[in-house]
Design a protein around this motif. Structure first.
Motif, mmCIF file in Angstrom:
data_model
loop_
_atom_site.group_PDB
_atom_site.id
_atom_site.type_symbol
_atom_site.label_atom_id
_atom_site.label_comp_id
_atom_site.label_asym_id
_atom_site.label_seq_id
_atom_site.Cartn_x
_atom_site.Cartn_y
_atom_site.Cartn_z
ATOM 1 N N VAL A 167 -7.875 58.636 43.781
ATOM 2 C CA VAL A 167 -7.931 59.193 45.122
ATOM 3 C C VAL A 167 -7.056 60.433 45.182
ATOM 4 O O VAL A 167 -5.918 60.416 44.712
ATOM 5 C CB VAL A 167 -7.462 58.168 46.169
ATOM 6 C CG1 VAL A 167 -7.354 58.814 47.547
ATOM 7 C CG2 VAL A 167 -8.413 56.983 46.203
ATOM 8 N N GLN A 168 -7.598 61.496 45.760
ATOM 9 C CA GLN A 168 -6.834 62.713 45.997
ATOM 10 C C GLN A 168 -6.655 62.909 47.494
ATOM 11 O O GLN A 168 -7.586 62.703 48.267
ATOM 12 C CB GLN A 168 -7.533 63.929 45.392
ATOM 13 C CG GLN A 168 -7.612 63.925 43.871
ATOM 14 C CD GLN A 168 -8.750 63.056 43.365
ATOM 15 O OE1 GLN A 168 -9.868 63.116 43.877
ATOM 16 N NE2 GLN A 168 -8.472 62.245 42.353
ATOM 17 N N LEU A 169 -5.458 63.318 47.898
ATOM 18 C CA LEU A 169 -5.127 63.516 49.299
ATOM 19 C C LEU A 169 -4.595 64.932 49.492
ATOM 20 O O LEU A 169 -3.729 65.372 48.738
ATOM 21 C CB LEU A 169 -4.069 62.511 49.763
ATOM 22 C CG LEU A 169 -4.380 61.029 49.529
ATOM 23 C CD1 LEU A 169 -3.167 60.177 49.872
ATOM 24 C CD2 LEU A 169 -5.578 60.605 50.378
ATOM 25 N N VAL A 170 -5.103 65.627 50.504
ATOM 26 C CA VAL A 170 -4.670 66.987 50.797
ATOM 27 C C VAL A 170 -4.278 67.086 52.259
ATOM 28 O O VAL A 170 -5.111 66.879 53.140
ATOM 29 C CB VAL A 170 -5.768 68.019 50.475
ATOM 30 C CG1 VAL A 170 -5.286 69.423 50.806
ATOM 31 C CG2 VAL A 170 -6.163 67.933 49.009
ATOM 32 N N GLU A 171 -3.009 67.418 52.516
ATOM 33 C CA GLU A 171 -2.501 67.551 53.878
ATOM 34 C C GLU A 171 -2.577 68.997 54.349
ATOM 35 O O GLU A 171 -2.557 69.925 53.548
ATOM 36 C CB GLU A 171 -1.039 67.087 53.983
ATOM 37 C CG GLU A 171 -0.770 65.699 53.460
ATOM 38 C CD GLU A 171 -0.188 65.720 52.062
ATOM 39 O OE1 GLU A 171 0.615 64.827 51.743
ATOM 40 O OE2 GLU A 171 -0.540 66.638 51.282
ATOM 41 N N SER A 172 -2.608 69.166 55.669
ATOM 42 C CA SER A 172 -2.550 70.477 56.284
ATOM 43 C C SER A 172 -2.037 70.328 57.710
ATOM 44 O O SER A 172 -1.981 69.232 58.239
ATOM 45 C CB SER A 172 -3.914 71.165 56.275
ATOM 46 O OG SER A 172 -4.855 70.430 57.038
ATOM 47 N N GLY A 173 -1.673 71.446 58.325
ATOM 48 C CA GLY A 173 -1.274 71.437 59.723
ATOM 49 C C GLY A 173 0.209 71.588 59.981
ATOM 50 O O GLY A 173 0.627 71.704 61.137
ATOM 51 N N GLY A 174 1.017 71.592 58.930
ATOM 52 C CA GLY A 174 2.445 71.772 59.115
ATOM 53 C C GLY A 174 2.777 73.192 59.519
ATOM 54 O O GLY A 174 1.940 74.092 59.450
ATOM 55 N N GLY A 175 4.013 73.400 59.952
ATOM 56 C CA GLY A 175 4.437 74.723 60.353
ATOM 57 C C GLY A 175 5.724 74.698 61.135
ATOM 58 O O GLY A 175 6.447 73.701 61.142
ATOM 59 N N LEU A 176 6.005 75.812 61.799
ATOM 60 C CA LEU A 176 7.201 75.962 62.621
ATOM 61 C C LEU A 176 6.863 75.714 64.086
ATOM 62 O O LEU A 176 5.842 76.185 64.581
ATOM 63 C CB LEU A 176 7.780 77.366 62.463
ATOM 64 C CG LEU A 176 8.289 77.769 61.082
ATOM 65 C CD1 LEU A 176 8.557 79.260 61.046
ATOM 66 C CD2 LEU A 176 9.547 76.988 60.736
ATOM 67 N N VAL A 177 7.731 74.986 64.772
ATOM 68 C CA VAL A 177 7.533 74.715 66.188
ATOM 69 C C VAL A 177 8.893 74.540 66.854
ATOM 70 O O VAL A 177 9.849 74.083 66.220
ATOM 71 C CB VAL A 177 6.652 73.459 66.395
ATOM 72 C CG1 VAL A 177 7.363 72.215 65.863
ATOM 73 C CG2 VAL A 177 6.275 73.284 67.849
ATOM 74 N N GLN A 178 8.987 74.921 68.119
ATOM 75 C CA GLN A 178 10.224 74.733 68.864
ATOM 76 C C GLN A 178 10.359 73.296 69.344
ATOM 77 O O GLN A 178 9.365 72.583 69.485
ATOM 78 C CB GLN A 178 10.280 75.682 70.064
ATOM 79 C CG GLN A 178 10.402 77.146 69.695
ATOM 80 C CD GLN A 178 10.575 78.034 70.910
ATOM 81 O OE1 GLN A 178 10.261 77.644 72.027
ATOM 82 N NE2 GLN A 178 11.077 79.234 70.687
#
Length: 123
Positions: free
Chosen positions: A2-13
Motif C-alpha cells: 500500500v502506498q499513501l500520499v498526503e497533501s493539504g499541509g501549509g501555514l495557517v494562523q
C-alpha cells in the motif's frame, strides 16, 4: 503493498483551518482502517485520529477531540482530516497511516505510512 500520499499541509494562523487529504494506492483491498499521526520536533510520533474503511467508525485523541474531524471516501480510497481552531501546539509533520486491521495507537505497530505533510500554525 500500500502506498499513501498526503497533501493539504501549509501555514495557517492560530484559530484557522486546514484540510488534509491522503490517497491510498496499491493493495488497497487489504486496508481495514486509516488515520493520522503527527510528530513535532523533539517529540514522539503521536496518534491523532482513525476511521474504519467499511463502517466509518471514528476515534480521536483527546487533544484534538471537538476540533478535528476524520472522514473517508470509499470510491476514491481517500481519507481526510478537517482541522479547525488550530493552535501553535498543533504544529507538526502529519503522517497518513493504514493497516489491514484496526489502526494501533502505537506507531511501531502500524503497517503503512505516508511521507508526511507539514502543518505550521503561527501565533
Amino acid at each position: 503493498q500500500v502506498q499513501l500520499v498526503e497533501s493539504g499541509g501549509g501555514l495557517v494562523q492560530a484559530g484557522g483551518s486546514l484540510r488534509l487529504s491522503c490517497v491510498a494506492s496499491g493493495r488497497t483491498f487489504s486496508i481495514y482502517a486509516m488515520g493520522w499521526f503527527r510528530q513535532a520536533p523533539g517529540k514522539d510520533r503521536e496518534f491523532v485520529a482513525a476511521v474504519s474503511w467499511s463502517r466509518g467508525t471514528t476515534y480521536y485523541a483527546d487533544s484534538v477531540k471537538g476540533r478535528f474531524t476524520i472522514s473517508r471516501d470509499n470510491a476514491k480510497i481517500t481519507v481526510y482530516l478537517q482541522m479547525n481552531s488550530l493552535e501553535p501546539e498543533d504544529t507538526a509533520l502529519y503522517y497518513c497511516a493504514a493497516d489491514n486491521r484496526w489502526l494501533a495507537r502505537t506507531p511501531t505497530e502500524v503497517s503503512y505510512w505516508g511521507q508526511g505533510t507539514q502543518v505550521t500554525v503561527s501565533s
